[in-house]
Design a protein around this motif. Structure first.
Motif, PDB file in Angstrom:
ATOM      1  N   THR A 277     -11.125  -1.066 -10.182  1.00 29.69           N
ATOM      2  CA  THR A 277     -10.097  -2.100 -10.010  1.00 29.69           C
ATOM      3  C   THR A 277      -9.016  -1.759  -8.987  1.00 29.69           C
ATOM      4  OG1 THR A 277      -8.823  -1.195 -11.860  1.00 29.69           O
ATOM      5  CG2 THR A 277     -10.394  -2.959 -12.368  1.00 29.69           C
ATOM      6  N   ALA A 278      -8.788  -0.505  -8.710  1.00 25.77           N
ATOM      7  CA  ALA A 278      -7.676  -0.101  -7.835  1.00 25.77           C
ATOM      8  C   ALA A 278      -7.673  -0.791  -6.470  1.00 25.77           C
ATOM      9  CB  ALA A 278      -7.670   1.420  -7.672  1.00 25.77           C
ATOM     10  N   PRO A 279      -8.791  -0.888  -5.776  1.00 21.42           N
ATOM     11  CA  PRO A 279      -8.764  -1.512  -4.444  1.00 21.42           C
ATOM     12  C   PRO A 279      -8.339  -2.987  -4.458  1.00 21.42           C
ATOM     13  CG  PRO A 279     -10.771  -0.240  -4.721  1.00 21.42           C
ATOM     14  CD  PRO A 279     -10.102  -0.301  -6.053  1.00 21.42           C
ATOM     15  N   HIS A 280      -8.467  -3.642  -5.596  1.00 25.05           N
ATOM     16  CA  HIS A 280      -8.102  -5.052  -5.698  1.00 25.05           C
ATOM     17  C   HIS A 280      -6.591  -5.263  -5.714  1.00 25.05           C
ATOM     18  CE1 HIS A 280     -12.288  -6.056  -6.265  1.00 25.05           C
ATOM     19  NE2 HIS A 280     -12.370  -5.133  -7.211  1.00 25.05           N
ATOM     20  N   TYR A 281      -5.827  -4.201  -5.863  1.00 27.04           N
ATOM     21  CA  TYR A 281      -4.367  -4.313  -5.902  1.00 27.04           C
ATOM     22  C   TYR A 281      -3.723  -3.982  -4.559  1.00 27.04           C
ATOM     23  CZ  TYR A 281      -5.031  -4.782 -10.877  1.00 27.04           C
ATOM     24  OH  TYR A 281      -5.431  -5.232 -12.111  1.00 27.04           O
ATOM     25  N   GLY A 282      -4.515  -3.816  -3.539  1.00 28.23           N
ATOM     26  CA  GLY A 282      -3.975  -3.565  -2.207  1.00 28.23           C
ATOM     27  C   GLY A 282      -4.427  -2.233  -1.643  1.00 28.23           C
ATOM     28  N   GLY A 283      -4.154  -2.052  -0.367  1.00 30.03           N
ATOM     29  CA  GLY A 283      -4.562  -0.838   0.307  1.00 30.03           C
ATOM     30  C   GLY A 283      -5.947  -0.988   0.904  1.00 30.03           C
TER      31      GLY A 283
ATOM     32  N   THR B  90      -0.299  12.059  -7.232  1.00 28.72           N
ATOM     33  CA  THR B  90      -0.033  10.860  -8.021  1.00 28.72           C
ATOM     34  C   THR B  90       0.581   9.758  -7.170  1.00 28.72           C
ATOM     35  OG1 THR B  90       2.045  11.835  -8.775  1.00 28.72           O
ATOM     36  CG2 THR B  90       0.149  12.003 -10.267  1.00 28.72           C
ATOM     37  N   VAL B  91       1.243  10.115  -6.071  1.00 26.54           N
ATOM     38  CA  VAL B  91       1.793   9.129  -5.137  1.00 26.54           C
ATOM     39  C   VAL B  91       1.390   9.546  -3.730  1.00 26.54           C
ATOM     40  CG1 VAL B  91       3.864   8.013  -4.241  1.00 26.54           C
ATOM     41  CG2 VAL B  91       3.752   8.645  -6.655  1.00 26.54           C
ATOM     42  N   CYS B  92       0.663   8.667  -3.056  1.00 32.73           N
ATOM     43  CA  CYS B  92       0.199   8.934  -1.693  1.00 32.73           C
ATOM     44  C   CYS B  92       0.455   7.711  -0.823  1.00 32.73           C
ATOM     45  CB  CYS B  92      -1.296   9.236  -1.691  1.00 32.73           C
ATOM     46  SG  CYS B  92      -1.768  10.708  -2.610  1.00 32.73           S
ATOM     47  N   TYR B  93       0.431   7.930   0.479  1.00 37.08           N
ATOM     48  CA  TYR B  93       0.591   6.857   1.453  1.00 37.08           C
ATOM     49  C   TYR B  93      -0.480   7.013   2.523  1.00 37.08           C
ATOM     50  CZ  TYR B  93       5.216   6.154  -0.555  1.00 37.08           C
ATOM     51  OH  TYR B  93       6.255   5.909  -1.420  1.00 37.08           O
ATOM     52  N   ASP B  94      -0.892   5.881   3.104  1.00 38.36           N
ATOM     53  CA  ASP B  94      -1.767   5.975   4.266  1.00 38.36           C
ATOM     54  C   ASP B  94      -0.878   5.985   5.511  1.00 38.36           C
ATOM     55  OD1 ASP B  94      -1.089   3.292   4.858  1.00 38.36           O
ATOM     56  OD2 ASP B  94      -2.977   2.505   4.078  1.00 38.36           O
ATOM     57  N   GLU B  95      -1.478   6.067   6.678  1.00 36.55           N
ATOM     58  CA  GLU B  95      -0.702   6.196   7.913  1.00 36.55           C
ATOM     59  C   GLU B  95       0.113   4.958   8.240  1.00 36.55           C
ATOM     60  OE1 GLU B  95      -3.911   7.418  10.467  1.00 36.55           O
ATOM     61  OE2 GLU B  95      -3.256   9.516  10.320  1.00 36.55           O
ATOM     62  N   SER B  96      -0.242   3.811   7.650  1.00 37.91           N
ATOM     63  CA  SER B  96       0.535   2.594   7.898  1.00 37.91           C
ATOM     64  C   SER B  96       1.670   2.428   6.890  1.00 37.91           C
ATOM     65  CB  SER B  96      -0.377   1.362   7.866  1.00 37.91           C
ATOM     66  OG  SER B  96      -0.884   1.150   6.566  1.00 37.91           O
TER      67      SER B  96
ATOM     68  N   GLN C 113      -7.936  18.957  -0.264  1.00 38.58           N
ATOM     69  CA  GLN C 113      -6.966  19.085   0.828  1.00 38.58           C
ATOM     70  C   GLN C 113      -7.588  18.628   2.146  1.00 38.58           C
ATOM     71  OE1 GLN C 113      -3.590  20.591   0.436  1.00 38.58           O
ATOM     72  NE2 GLN C 113      -3.450  19.324   2.270  1.00 38.58           N
ATOM     73  N   ALA C 114      -8.827  19.049   2.397  1.00 39.70           N
ATOM     74  CA  ALA C 114      -9.510  18.669   3.636  1.00 39.70           C
ATOM     75  C   ALA C 114      -9.737  17.159   3.700  1.00 39.70           C
ATOM     76  CB  ALA C 114     -10.838  19.418   3.745  1.00 39.70           C
ATOM     77  N   ILE C 115     -10.108  16.550   2.580  1.00 35.95           N
ATOM     78  CA  ILE C 115     -10.345  15.102   2.536  1.00 35.95           C
ATOM     79  C   ILE C 115      -9.055  14.347   2.812  1.00 35.95           C
ATOM     80  CG2 ILE C 115     -10.939  13.171   1.011  1.00 35.95           C
ATOM     81  CD1 ILE C 115     -12.918  15.165  -0.381  1.00 35.95           C
ATOM     82  N   VAL C 116      -7.988  14.743   2.133  1.00 35.12           N
ATOM     83  CA  VAL C 116      -6.690  14.088   2.301  1.00 35.12           C
ATOM     84  C   VAL C 116      -6.215  14.214   3.749  1.00 35.12           C
ATOM     85  CG1 VAL C 116      -4.241  14.303   1.658  1.00 35.12           C
ATOM     86  CG2 VAL C 116      -5.993  14.237  -0.113  1.00 35.12           C
ATOM     87  N   ASP C 117      -6.311  15.408   4.300  1.00 34.01           N
ATOM     88  CA  ASP C 117      -5.870  15.628   5.686  1.00 34.01           C
ATOM     89  C   ASP C 117      -6.695  14.819   6.680  1.00 34.01           C
ATOM     90  OD1 ASP C 117      -3.950  17.357   4.721  1.00 34.01           O
ATOM     91  OD2 ASP C 117      -5.033  19.188   5.298  1.00 34.01           O
ATOM     92  N   SER C 118      -8.011  14.833   6.520  1.00 35.40           N
ATOM     93  CA  SER C 118      -8.870  14.147   7.496  1.00 35.40           C
ATOM     94  C   SER C 118      -8.756  12.630   7.405  1.00 35.40           C
ATOM     95  CB  SER C 118     -10.320  14.589   7.342  1.00 35.40           C
ATOM     96  OG  SER C 118     -10.821  14.176   6.101  1.00 35.40           O
ATOM     97  N   ALA C 119      -8.404  12.102   6.231  1.00 39.36           N
ATOM     98  CA  ALA C 119      -8.248  10.656   6.070  1.00 39.36           C
ATOM     99  C   ALA C 119      -6.864  10.177   6.486  1.00 39.36           C
ATOM    100  CB  ALA C 119      -8.528  10.267   4.619  1.00 39.36           C
ATOM    101  N   GLY C 120      -5.978  11.117   6.832  1.00 40.25           N
ATOM    102  CA  GLY C 120      -4.621  10.736   7.227  1.00 40.25           C
ATOM    103  C   GLY C 120      -3.763  10.306   6.054  1.00 40.25           C
ATOM    104  N   ILE C 121      -4.081  10.811   4.883  1.00 36.08           N
ATOM    105  CA  ILE C 121      -3.324  10.472   3.673  1.00 36.08           C
ATOM    106  C   ILE C 121      -2.135  11.401   3.561  1.00 36.08           C
ATOM    107  CG2 ILE C 121      -3.410  10.407   1.148  1.00 36.08           C
ATOM    108  CD1 ILE C 121      -6.441   9.734   1.469  1.00 36.08           C
TER     109      ILE C 121
END
Length: 134
Positions: free
Chosen positions: A65-71, A107-113, A91-99
């Motif tokens: 359900t998470a993707p249905h709330y935005g992002g 628990t709280v993350c942001y994308d590059e936008s 850590q590698a996944i987060v860094d490479s995805a620009g998170i």
């Protein structure tokens, strides 16, 4: 100028520069690239003891359900992969995805936008009161 206004102003400035730090000093030490190092969440307790299968069901429901709330779907997919990986790979996944992880426990993350993604602790670790069958 009130301190709270300065904090909001600094937060907005950091958000625009994709740093997404919190106002004031932080107990979190960034790595050499300035990004926070991912760590396991602090131990937590579910309101009622649950089994592993109940925990897995909660996780599946969240990820479905998470993707249905935005992002962006690709960010949600990367967050899921990171949540299910060991810390080094996470850590590698987060860094490479620009998170950008605001909290080291993810628990709280942001994308590059600047889009905010919130993850419940139950997708990141097991509760201390999980029912284990021996």
């Amino acid at each position: 100028m009130p301190l709270w206004f300065m904090c909001l102003t600094l937060r907005n400035l950091y958000a625009k520069r994709n740093i997404m730090g919190s106002c004031g000093s932080s107990h979190v030490k960034p790595n050499r690239t300035g990004k926070k190092i991912i760590r396991k969440p602090k131990p937590w307790k579910h309101p009622q003891p649950i089994t592993r299968s109940q925990l897995m069901q909660l996780r599946e429901e969240f990820w479905d359900t998470a993707p249905h709330y935005g992002g962006k779907k690709e960010i949600w997919d990367a967050l899921r992969a990171a949540a299910e990986a060991d810390l080094g790979l996470a850590q590698a996944i987060v860094d490479s995805a620009g998170i950008i992880a605001q909290n080291t426990d993810m628990t709280v993350c942001y994308d590059e936008s600047g889009t905010k993604y919130e993850l419940p602790k139950y997708v990141l670790s097991e509760p201390t009161n999980m029912i284990r069958y021996g």
